[in-house]
Design an enzyme around this catalytic site. Structure first.
Site, PDB file in Angstrom:
ATOM      1  CG  HIS A 356     102.365  45.065   3.224  1.00 47.82           C
ATOM      2  ND1 HIS A 356     102.198  45.299   2.265  1.00 47.82           N
ATOM      3  CD2 HIS A 356     101.439  44.384   3.810  1.00 47.82           C
ATOM      4  CE1 HIS A 356     101.194  44.703   1.614  1.00 47.82           C
ATOM      5  NE2 HIS A 356     100.594  44.077   2.802  1.00 47.82           N
ATOM      6  CD  GLU A 597      94.058  39.938  -1.114  1.00 48.29           C
ATOM      7  OE1 GLU A 597      94.720  40.746  -0.521  1.00 48.29           O
ATOM      8  OE2 GLU A 597      94.560  39.072  -1.574  1.00 48.29           O
ATOM      9  CG  ASP A 621      95.677  44.009  -1.897  1.00 46.66           C
ATOM     10  OD1 ASP A 621      96.603  45.087  -2.431  1.00 46.66           O
ATOM     11  OD2 ASP A 621      96.332  43.316  -1.229  1.00 46.66           O
ATOM     12  CB  CYS A 668      91.606  39.438   7.204  1.00 49.93           C
ATOM     13  SG  CYS A 668      91.795  39.332   5.573  1.00 49.93           S
TER      14      CYS A 668
HETATM   15  C1  PEP Z   1      94.251  42.942   2.402  1.00 46.83           C
HETATM   16  O1  PEP Z   1      94.795  43.097   1.188  1.00 46.83           O
HETATM   17  O2  PEP Z   1      93.497  43.650   2.971  1.00 46.83           O
HETATM   18  C2  PEP Z   1      95.209  42.157   3.155  1.00 46.83           C
HETATM   19  C3  PEP Z   1      94.877  41.778   4.542  1.00 46.83           C
HETATM   20  O3  PEP Z   1      96.423  41.693   2.911  1.00 46.83           O
HETATM   21  P1  PEP Z   1      97.724  42.576   2.844  1.00 46.83           P
HETATM   22  O4  PEP Z   1      97.449  43.667   3.286  1.00 46.83           O
HETATM   23  O5  PEP Z   1      98.813  41.599   3.202  1.00 46.83           O
HETATM   24  O6  PEP Z   1      98.071  42.846   1.160  1.00 46.83           O
HETATM   25 MG    MG Z   2      96.197  41.944   0.191  1.00 45.87          MG
END
Ligand code: PEP
Ligand code: MG
Length: 749
Positions: A356, A597, A621, A668
């Site tokens: 993250h 995901e 994910d 996304c």
């Molecule tokens: C993802 O998993 O692609 C996502 C956008 O969520 P995060 O990266 O916050 O887990």
């Molecule tokens: Mg995610």
């Protein structure tokens, strides 16, 4: 682990300085393997040669003088082999001709092994015996067990040595946010961690000694109080430990050792850590298990004193105008502490492209390199460093020529960004008129301004967890409402997709500790929300109340793996809606969507999509779960690839199923911001790409410079390929041919 192995490991680990490390390796391993002699050759890549760097039992052999051409002779043979070469007489091999016979005079039994660091050959270790006799299988397995540590210790010692000589050095990690940055390293480190404290000069020696004294007194008081508190529960013998701790702290020798280092100009925290680690190493080298375990006590004691030292230190850090944050594990909270506009790079020992922090770096448009093992973090505080986020390289003490080259590159990048800003109000439309929507991912407070300035058409993913991570408790409903309202208002009437709290995995709330063996398969995302419905209901009510005047709220649920989870979450949203409607009758029921995901959701896509208004794919994910590659683990980073054919097939399957139901589908995850992937995502038929504000202009540039026809042709071609690497190379060539090479590497040409 056998005691013998443990001791060798410990001795290598505690050796300091390159020569000592190399000597310890040859000496300790020779004893362990019962060898009469040993040579360690390291590769000198500048000269394309192996150079003898350390020896044992070979008195007349000159270190640094004996050299062999790379890849040739006996050493070349060992280097190429993936397993050790074990012979009862080395002269039985034809390759011996080019090996110096005086090195081997009177020796017969032979064992050679190649040393590699991250798959790159580093050198060769050779053991010899007078007897015509092979080495035992057990000895070979000991050697193999130790090779990773040997390689790591050599690289770490080489790095420290080069740095000490003020020479430049390049370390390699995982490219995690593109761009280049030159600035000053600011080391961030967790509290009470004895191994993370940076080496800094004392600003005021007397003041440092005073704080150390104070920390000692406070620790003694703390231990006394602890001992008294436990008086009813522990016997007086058991409480002896506290008295011995207190005695160590009161001992003049311990005090003198630390103060002597401070008097040489080091700050108290570093001096304390040095003295403690020296004592810990001494205890660890003892073979008596009882005494050895005292090392843990010394370490604990050190941590306690460090805690008090750090509590007394000024909490406010100074950040230079061009700060590059460096740490064992750079956290979201440490990014937030850097004053606005000062952060120009991130380097982390742990983590990978889709950790993250890396995602936040991309959101901020700040270059980042993750997974830089062997980074001498304690040695580089306030040194000039360069971060190259395209190639995943970090330059320590760069020469002025390298600095000039990178300054030119970053200037070119700035020019490119300026040019791209002219695309702000133009549509994301291909050369043959196919229109796509470009939304933005948000999370940080400054994202609203950045998103509006690049002309985003909406918010495709707002990560609501960021304010939760920066507090020391759950934010109240009203605090949340104020935050959400700002975003909904700024984008009204365009849609804003608010994702409900998605913590767990590598996003930990300090006030909701989750200690799990396998956090990415554990309690995260919707699982926590459904197990703690109060927090979920509070958040949904805050979202609904915030949307009152704007009617653009979309609620998105993360980590859905079961249809029942969706049904349960929707029922809770309806409950929250009924409650809010009692006092806010104008609030509209939001559009509801889910993130795909988890692989199970791909296979149940029709059942899930029927129940919601929209679908968004979280590839960060989804890829980790499809390929079974931890997104946060640098060691397996090269297996994490969005161009894996299984990923492309999954995306196509989802888009097809959603379009059959006339539901919009977006992506996304970070894949949507990768210029190479954008070509395929257009052809697959995504309605919306949601990317960070810093990536959006580049994504628009790709869309506007490609035709849908060409993108479809490329998709057709890559679907016939089985290798992610070949797919990537094929797309790179296509991007270069379209004149968009500046998107995948630094500079313009
Ligand atoms: C993802 O998993 O692609 C996502 C956008 O969520 P995060 O990266 O916050 O887990
Ligand atoms: Mg995610």
């Amino acid at each position: 682990m056998s005691e013998k192995l443990r001791l060798v490991r410990q001795k290598i680990k505690s050796a300091k300085g390159l020569d000592v490390v190399l000597h310890t390796i040859v000496e300790q391993l020779s004893k362990l393997l019962d060898a009469d002699a040993c040579c360690l050759f390291l590769i000198d890549y500048a000269q394309d040669e192996y150079v003898l760097k350390a020896k044992y039992g070979l008195p007349s052999t000159a270190i640094g003088q004996i050299r062999f051409r790379l890849g040739e002779g006996l050493i070349g043979l060992i280097s190429k082999r993936s397993e050790p070469l074990n012979l009862d007489d080395w002269q039985s091999l034809p390759e011996v001709a080019s090996f110096s016979s005086d090195v081997m005079q009177g020796l017969h039994g032979f064992l050679g092994i190649s040393i590699r660091y991250k798959c790159q050959p580093l050198g060769v270790l050779i053991f010899q015996r007078q007897a015509k006799q092979r080495f035992h299988e057990e000895q070979i397995s000991w050697l193999i067990t130790l090779t990773v540590q040997i390689a790591t210790s050599i690289v770490a010692a080489q790095t420290n040595e080069t740095l000490k000589d003020q020479k430049s050095i390049v370390l390699v990690g995982i490219p995690s946010s593109s761009g280049v940055g030159i600035g000053k390293a600011v080391v961030v480190y967790p509290r009470s961690n004895l191994r993370a404290v940076p080496d800094r000069a004392a600003k005021d020696i007397d003041a440092e000694i005073k704080s150390f004294k104070m920390a000692l007194i406070e620790t003694q008081e703390e231990l006394q109080a602890l001992s008294q508190r436990l008086a009813g529960r522990l016997s007086s013998e058991e409480r002896e430990l506290f008295s011995s701790y207190i005695q160590i702290l009161a001992s003049p020798s311990f005090y003198k050792e630390v103060v002597s280092l401070i008097s040489k100009g080091k700050w108290a925290q570093w001096a304390l850590c040095q003295v403690i680690s020296q004592h810990v190493a001494e205890f660890e080298a003892i073979s008596d298990p009882y005494l050895r375990e005292r090392s843990a006590d010394v370490e604990d004691l050190g941590r306690r004193v460090l805690f008090h030292l750090q509590s007394g230190a000024r909490a406010v850090r100074e950040y230079p105008k061009k700060t590059i944050l460096v740490g064992e594990e750079v956290t979201a909270a440490s990014l937030a502490e850097v004053p606005e506009g000062y952060l120009i790079g991130i380097v982390s020992v742990k983590g990978s492209t889709n950790s993250h922090v890396a995602i936040l770096a991309r959101a901020l448009g700040v270059p980042a390199v993750m997974g830089v093992e062997c980074m001498p973090i304690t040695q580089i505080d306030f040194r000039t460093i360069i971060v190259d986020g395209y190639y995943g390289q970090v330059y320590l003490s760069p020469s002025s020529q390298i600095c000039r080259e990178f300054l030119t590159l970053s200037e070119e990048e700035r020019e490119l960004d300026k040019e791209l800003s002219s695309l702000r109000d133009l549509p994301a439309e291909t050369l043959d008129g196919y229109r796509l929507s470009l939304y933005v991912n948000t999370g940080l407070a400054g994202d609203i301004h950045r998103a509006l300035s690049v002309g985003a058409e909406g918010v495709g993913l707002h990560r609501t967890e960021v304010p939760f991570m920066l507090r020391d408790r759950f934010p109240t409903e009203e605090e949340q409402r104020i935050i959400y309202r700002q975003l909904l208002k700024a984008f009204s009437p365009s849609s804003v997709v608010m994702r409900t709290l998605d913590v767990g995995g590598d996003k930990i709330l300090p006030y909701l500790p989750i200690d799990e063996e396998n956090p990415f398969l554990g309690w995260r995302g919707i699982r926590i929300s459904l197990d703690q419905p109060n927090n979920f209901l509070t958040q949904v009510r805050a979202l609904l109340r915030a949307s009152e005047a704007f009617h653009n709220l979309h609620i998105m649920l993360p980590m859905i793996s079961h249809v029942e989870q969706l049904d349960e979450a929707v029922a809770l949203i309806q409950r929250a809606y009924q409650t809010v409607r009692e006092t806010h009758p104008m609030v509209e029921f939001p559009k509801i969507g889910i993130m795909i995901e988890v692989p199970s959701a791909v296979y149940q896509i029709t059942l899930l999509a029927e129940r919601v208004d929209f679908i968004s794919i979280g590839t960060n994910d989804l890829i980790q779960y499809l390929l079974a590659v931890d997104r946060n683990n640098g060691r397996v980073a090269k297996l994490y690839n969005c161009f894996h054919p299984a990923v492309l097939q999954a995306l196509m399957q989802i888009v097809h199923a959603c379009h059959q139901l006339k539901k919009k589908v977006s992506i996304c995850g970070e894949m949507a911001g990768d210029p190479l992937a954008v070509i395929l995502l257009m052809a697959i038929g995504f309605d919306i790409l949601s990317v960070s504000a810093s990536r959006l202009p580049r994504v628009k540039w790709v869309v506007r410079n490609f035709s849908m026809k060409k993108a479809e042709l490329l998709l057709e071609q890559v679907l016939k390929m089985h290798s992610p690497r070949l797919i990537q190379q094929h797309l790179e060539r296509a991007l270069e041919a379209a004149g968009l090479g500046g998107l995948i590497r630094a500079g313009r040409s």
